[in-house]
Write an enzyme that holds these catalytic residues in place. Structure first.
Site, PDB file in Angstrom:
ATOM      1  N   GLU A 226       9.193  -4.331  13.297  1.00 43.61           N
ATOM      2  CA  GLU A 226       8.939  -3.088  12.204  1.00 43.61           C
ATOM      3  C   GLU A 226       7.623  -2.488  12.669  1.00 43.61           C
ATOM      4  OE1 GLU A 226       7.608  -4.190   8.218  1.00 43.61           O
ATOM      5  OE2 GLU A 226       8.780  -2.256   7.387  1.00 43.61           O
TER       6      GLU A 226
ATOM      7  N   SER B 105       5.065  -6.959   3.453  1.00 40.88           N
ATOM      8  CA  SER B 105       5.818  -7.416   4.679  1.00 40.88           C
ATOM      9  C   SER B 105       6.585  -8.682   4.788  1.00 40.88           C
ATOM     10  CB  SER B 105       4.473  -7.497   5.976  1.00 40.88           C
ATOM     11  OG  SER B 105       3.610  -8.510   5.327  1.00 40.88           O
TER      12      SER B 105
ATOM     13  N   PHE C 225       0.583  -1.145  -0.156  1.00 36.72           N
ATOM     14  CA  PHE C 225       0.150   0.016   0.023  1.00 36.72           C
ATOM     15  C   PHE C 225       0.829   1.239   0.145  1.00 36.72           C
ATOM     16  CE2 PHE C 225       0.686  -0.189   4.609  1.00 36.72           C
ATOM     17  CZ  PHE C 225       1.201   1.177   4.754  1.00 36.72           C
TER      18      PHE C 225
ATOM     19  N   GLU D 137      -5.003  -3.958  -1.899  1.00 35.73           N
ATOM     20  CA  GLU D 137      -6.146  -3.722  -1.942  1.00 35.73           C
ATOM     21  C   GLU D 137      -6.750  -2.497  -1.315  1.00 35.73           C
ATOM     22  OE1 GLU D 137      -4.909  -6.001  -0.338  1.00 35.73           O
ATOM     23  OE2 GLU D 137      -5.788  -7.029   1.230  1.00 35.73           O
TER      24      GLU D 137
ATOM     25  N   LYS E 274      -1.375  -7.278  -9.213  1.00 36.45           N
ATOM     26  CA  LYS E 274      -2.310  -7.450  -8.337  1.00 36.45           C
ATOM     27  C   LYS E 274      -1.816  -6.175  -7.233  1.00 36.45           C
ATOM     28  CE  LYS E 274      -3.034  -8.536  -4.459  1.00 36.45           C
ATOM     29  NZ  LYS E 274      -3.552  -7.814  -3.446  1.00 36.45           N
TER      30      LYS E 274
ATOM     31  N   CYS F 291       9.686   1.606   3.494  1.00 32.74           N
ATOM     32  CA  CYS F 291      10.605   0.514   3.835  1.00 32.74           C
ATOM     33  C   CYS F 291      12.067   1.016   4.041  1.00 32.74           C
ATOM     34  CB  CYS F 291      10.489  -0.706   2.782  1.00 32.74           C
ATOM     35  SG  CYS F 291      11.290  -0.050   1.160  1.00 32.74           S
TER      36      CYS F 291
HETATM   37  P1  NAD Z   1       1.446  -6.504   3.186  1.00 35.75           P
HETATM   38  O1  NAD Z   1       2.354  -7.647   3.108  1.00 35.75           O
HETATM   39  O2  NAD Z   1       0.380  -6.513   4.222  1.00 35.75           O
HETATM   40  O3  NAD Z   1       0.767  -6.662   1.644  1.00 35.75           O
HETATM   41  C1  NAD Z   1       1.420  -6.839   0.430  1.00 35.75           C
HETATM   42  C2  NAD Z   1       0.665  -7.513  -0.589  1.00 35.75           C
HETATM   43  O4  NAD Z   1       0.438  -8.775  -0.070  1.00 35.75           O
HETATM   44  C3  NAD Z   1      -0.849  -6.781  -0.751  1.00 35.75           C
HETATM   45  O5  NAD Z   1      -0.903  -6.839  -2.182  1.00 35.75           O
HETATM   46  C4  NAD Z   1      -1.800  -7.883  -0.014  1.00 35.75           C
HETATM   47  O6  NAD Z   1      -2.982  -7.871  -0.643  1.00 35.75           O
HETATM   48  C5  NAD Z   1      -0.931  -9.013  -0.142  1.00 35.75           C
HETATM   49  N1  NAD Z   1      -1.376  -9.926   1.020  1.00 35.75           N
HETATM   50  C6  NAD Z   1      -1.618  -9.198   2.394  1.00 35.75           C
HETATM   51  N2  NAD Z   1      -1.742 -10.660   3.274  1.00 35.75           N
HETATM   52  C7  NAD Z   1      -1.576 -11.569   2.701  1.00 35.75           C
HETATM   53  C8  NAD Z   1      -1.599 -12.800   2.752  1.00 35.75           C
HETATM   54  N3  NAD Z   1      -1.666 -13.554   4.325  1.00 35.75           N
HETATM   55  N4  NAD Z   1      -1.143 -13.845   1.874  1.00 35.75           N
HETATM   56  C9  NAD Z   1      -0.974 -13.381   0.572  1.00 35.75           C
HETATM   57  N5  NAD Z   1      -0.995 -12.042   0.179  1.00 35.75           N
HETATM   58  C10 NAD Z   1      -1.331 -11.294   1.183  1.00 35.75           C
HETATM   59  O7  NAD Z   1       2.040  -5.249   3.076  1.00 35.75           O
HETATM   60  P2  NAD Z   1       1.588  -3.881   3.126  1.00 35.75           P
HETATM   61  O8  NAD Z   1       1.019  -3.510   4.729  1.00 35.75           O
HETATM   62  O9  NAD Z   1       0.722  -3.729   2.077  1.00 35.75           O
HETATM   63  O10 NAD Z   1       2.989  -2.929   2.969  1.00 35.75           O
HETATM   64  C11 NAD Z   1       3.911  -2.558   4.134  1.00 35.75           C
HETATM   65  C12 NAD Z   1       5.045  -3.683   4.067  1.00 35.75           C
HETATM   66  O11 NAD Z   1       5.668  -3.556   2.973  1.00 35.75           O
HETATM   67  C13 NAD Z   1       5.825  -3.291   5.115  1.00 35.75           C
HETATM   68  O12 NAD Z   1       6.208  -4.162   5.618  1.00 35.75           O
HETATM   69  C14 NAD Z   1       7.210  -2.412   4.362  1.00 35.75           C
HETATM   70  O13 NAD Z   1       8.381  -2.559   4.947  1.00 35.75           O
HETATM   71  C15 NAD Z   1       7.003  -3.235   3.318  1.00 35.75           C
HETATM   72  N6  NAD Z   1       7.613  -2.876   1.891  1.00 35.75           N
HETATM   73  C16 NAD Z   1       8.963  -3.406   1.668  1.00 35.75           C
HETATM   74  C17 NAD Z   1       9.525  -2.700   0.485  1.00 35.75           C
HETATM   75  C18 NAD Z   1      10.884  -3.145   0.199  1.00 35.75           C
HETATM   76  O14 NAD Z   1      11.597  -2.797  -0.935  1.00 35.75           O
HETATM   77  N7  NAD Z   1      11.639  -4.161   0.959  1.00 35.75           N
HETATM   78  C19 NAD Z   1       9.139  -1.622  -0.168  1.00 35.75           C
HETATM   79  C20 NAD Z   1       7.934  -1.328   0.128  1.00 35.75           C
HETATM   80  C21 NAD Z   1       7.161  -2.056   1.253  1.00 35.75           C
END
Ligand code: NAD
Length: 484
Positions: free
Chosen positions: A375, A226, A149, A176, A173, A281
């Site tokens: 985090e 994450s 997000f 959401e 994808k 991140c």
């Molecule tokens: P998230 O892991 O909750 O969601 C990421 C994606 O995974 C979304 O598209 C979501 O729909 C999907 N998702 C969520 N739960 C899932 C599950 N149980 N099974 C399968 N798919 C699932 O992450 P977020 O809250 O959207 O974003 C923030 C996180 O992203 C933070 O931890 C941040 O550090 C990380 N991030 C990392 C980088 C990097 O380059 N390392 C860059 C941007 C964000």
């Protein structure tokens, strides 16, 4: 509702389906602005079939033809920058200059893709008399791109321009929580001349992601999100024998030496921890203060306290996220840490429904506290006090993450020492957010990245292609030897 219900984007147009819809919220007001379909295996399968039918024709185009789409797309991003910026602000909450910076980065990423015909060339060598070996790069096939997000426009553009230019068909994808920017990206790419079906957008959450991991028609996946979900996705995608690069969460440490330039360190550190409401991140999460750095901390407190909510920083993504972050702060305070700047009671007049949380600086955090280890993903900086640079590096190395680390110092020797020993994939000196710019690639170490290579820049060429090694001989007069 400001926007009509969203649909998936299949075969170059909207694809209505009868799946359940989820509310999309503007985090700065708490208002519901749209509804997004929560797709599952059936919708993913439809997208994969549509992509597979057009992939041979897209892959067969010379790269110099495919890249023309990216030249036009880059210009469309520039032409629509105000509208795209406003959309990011609306669905993610970040303030205008932060959202605009995100689109500028998308432009830079697309410019890198525009250079691919010049740098992703094959190689050829006469390896024996009359015998040539050549290597040519071929696309991987139909691939999935799963995004978080916090950067609704930029993170999709980490993958799309390179993956598409290198001949793949992509199923995006988006998160959401922020599905609108992904739809605009698809529309602009179509306007730029991308053939129908080469990029498709399937909305949803866990079910859609699992379907992408499992589908035999998907050859590769990038994931950004994450660490918890990155591990699930990496295991599941590689379990079905796909190539996968899964970028996870972060816990970035900034080591601050007593000789650091006071103003530069203080302003950079506060900008790093508070920018995008700490939801980057690459955001500073722990300041490891070495010896007497009180003068720098004092200036940081002044800078953070002067920031105006709603003008200098936006909200976090949701009420649940704010409650989680406040929980970390409360717990640290109860465990004996000192809250120097407290953003817990931040309210923006006229936007009382928004999920605001002001910059928060907490001193005397110890490495065993949960806030020092996990985090937080909000505008919160923990200060851990250490005696010397080696102790500071031990604090940094104890984190399972490894996205970014920085050192603030005027000493070249100390800077080099930290650059060499920090256990992170991206390291800065006197830089609060050490994001590599193109053509340098982006990616962390340890639990911040699963898979080989980085997601952008030169490194992505390897991920989005497969090399074919061809050996040829045409001239009989060259004779034969032990290798030919
Ligand atoms: P998230 O892991 O909750 O969601 C990421 C994606 O995974 C979304 O598209 C979501 O729909 C999907 N998702 C969520 N739960 C899932 C599950 N149980 N099974 C399968 N798919 C699932 O992450 P977020 O809250 O959207 O974003 C923030 C996180 O992203 C933070 O931890 C941040 O550090 C990380 N991030 C990392 C980088 C990097 O380059 N390392 C860059 C941007 C964000």
């Amino acid at each position: 509702m400001k926007y009509p219900d969203l649909t998936n984007w299949l075969a170059g147009g909207p694809d209505a389906s009868d799946v359940a819809l989820l509310d999309v919220t503007d985090p700065s007001t708490g208002d519901i602005i749209a509804r997004v379909p929560m797709s599952a295996a059936r919708e993913v399968d439809r997208a994969v079939r549509a992509a597979a039918s057009v992939h041979p024709a897209w892959a067969a185009l010379p790269i110099k033809e495919r890249v023309q789409v990216m030249f036009r797309y880059r210009n469309l991003l520039e032409r629509h920058i105000d509208e795209l910026t406003a959309l990011v602000t609306e669905e993610n909450g970040k303030i205008g200059i932060e959202a605009r910076a995100e689109i500028l980065k998308s432009i830079e990423l697309t410019e890198f893709a525009c250079s691919l015909p010049q740098i992703a060339t094959g190689t050829v060598l006469e390896v024996s008399r009359g015998v040539e070996c050549r290597v040519e790069r071929f696309p991987v096939g139909v691939v999935g791109v799963i995004t978080p997000f916090n950067f609704p426009n930029m993170v999709p553009n980490w993958s799309l321009p390179n993956a598409l230019t290198l001949g793949n068909c992509v199923i995006l994808k988006p998160s959401e929580l922020v599905p609108l920017s992904g739809m605009r990206i698809a529309a602009l790419l179509q306007e730029a001349g991308l053939p129908a079906g080469v990029l498709q957008v399937v909305h949803g959450g866990r079910d859609a992601v699992e379907a992408l991991c499992d589908h035999p028609g998907i050859a590769g996946l990038t994931f950004v999100g994450s660490t918890k979900v990155a591990k699930i996705v990496y295991r599941r995608a590689t379990g079905t024998l796909k190539r996968c690069l899964a970028l996870g969460g972060a816990k970035n440490h900034l080591i601050v030496m007593p000789d650091a330039d006071r103003e530069m360190a203080a302003t950079n550190i506060v900008a790093s921890m508070s920018g995008c409401a700490g939801q980057r991140c690459m955001a500073a999460s722990v300041m490891v203060a070495v010896a007497d750095t009180d003068h720098i901390v004092a200036r940081m407190v002044e800078v953070a306290k002067a920031m105006q909510p709603g003008k200098d920083f936006g909200p976090v993504i949701s009420a649940a996220s704010r409650a989680r972050i406040v929980g970390y702060i409360d717990e640290a305070e109860r465990a004996g840490a000192t809250v120097l700047v407290d953003g817990r009671r931040t309210v923006v007049k006229g936007r009382e429904g928004g999920f605001y949380l002001g910059p928060t600086i907490i001193d005397h955090v110890t490495p065993v506290m949960r806030i020092a280890q996990e985090e937080v993903f909000g505008p919160v900086l923990s200060i851990v006090r250490t005696r010397d640079v080696d102790e500071a590096l031990r604090v940094e190395a104890a984190s399972p993450y490894g996205n970014a680390a920085s050192v603030f110092t005027e000493s070249g020797g100390v800077a080099r020492y930290v650059m060499e020993h920090a256990t992170a994939g991206m390291v800065g000196v006197n830089v609060g957010v050490p994001v590599p710019r193109e053509p340098f690639s982006f990616g962390g170490w340890n639990e911040s990245r699963f898979g080989v290579g980085d997601i952008t820049g030169h490194s992505s060429i390897e991920f989005w292609t497969q090399a074919k090694k061809m050996t040829t001989k045409w001239n009989r007069e060259a004779g034969t030897n032990w290798m030919s």
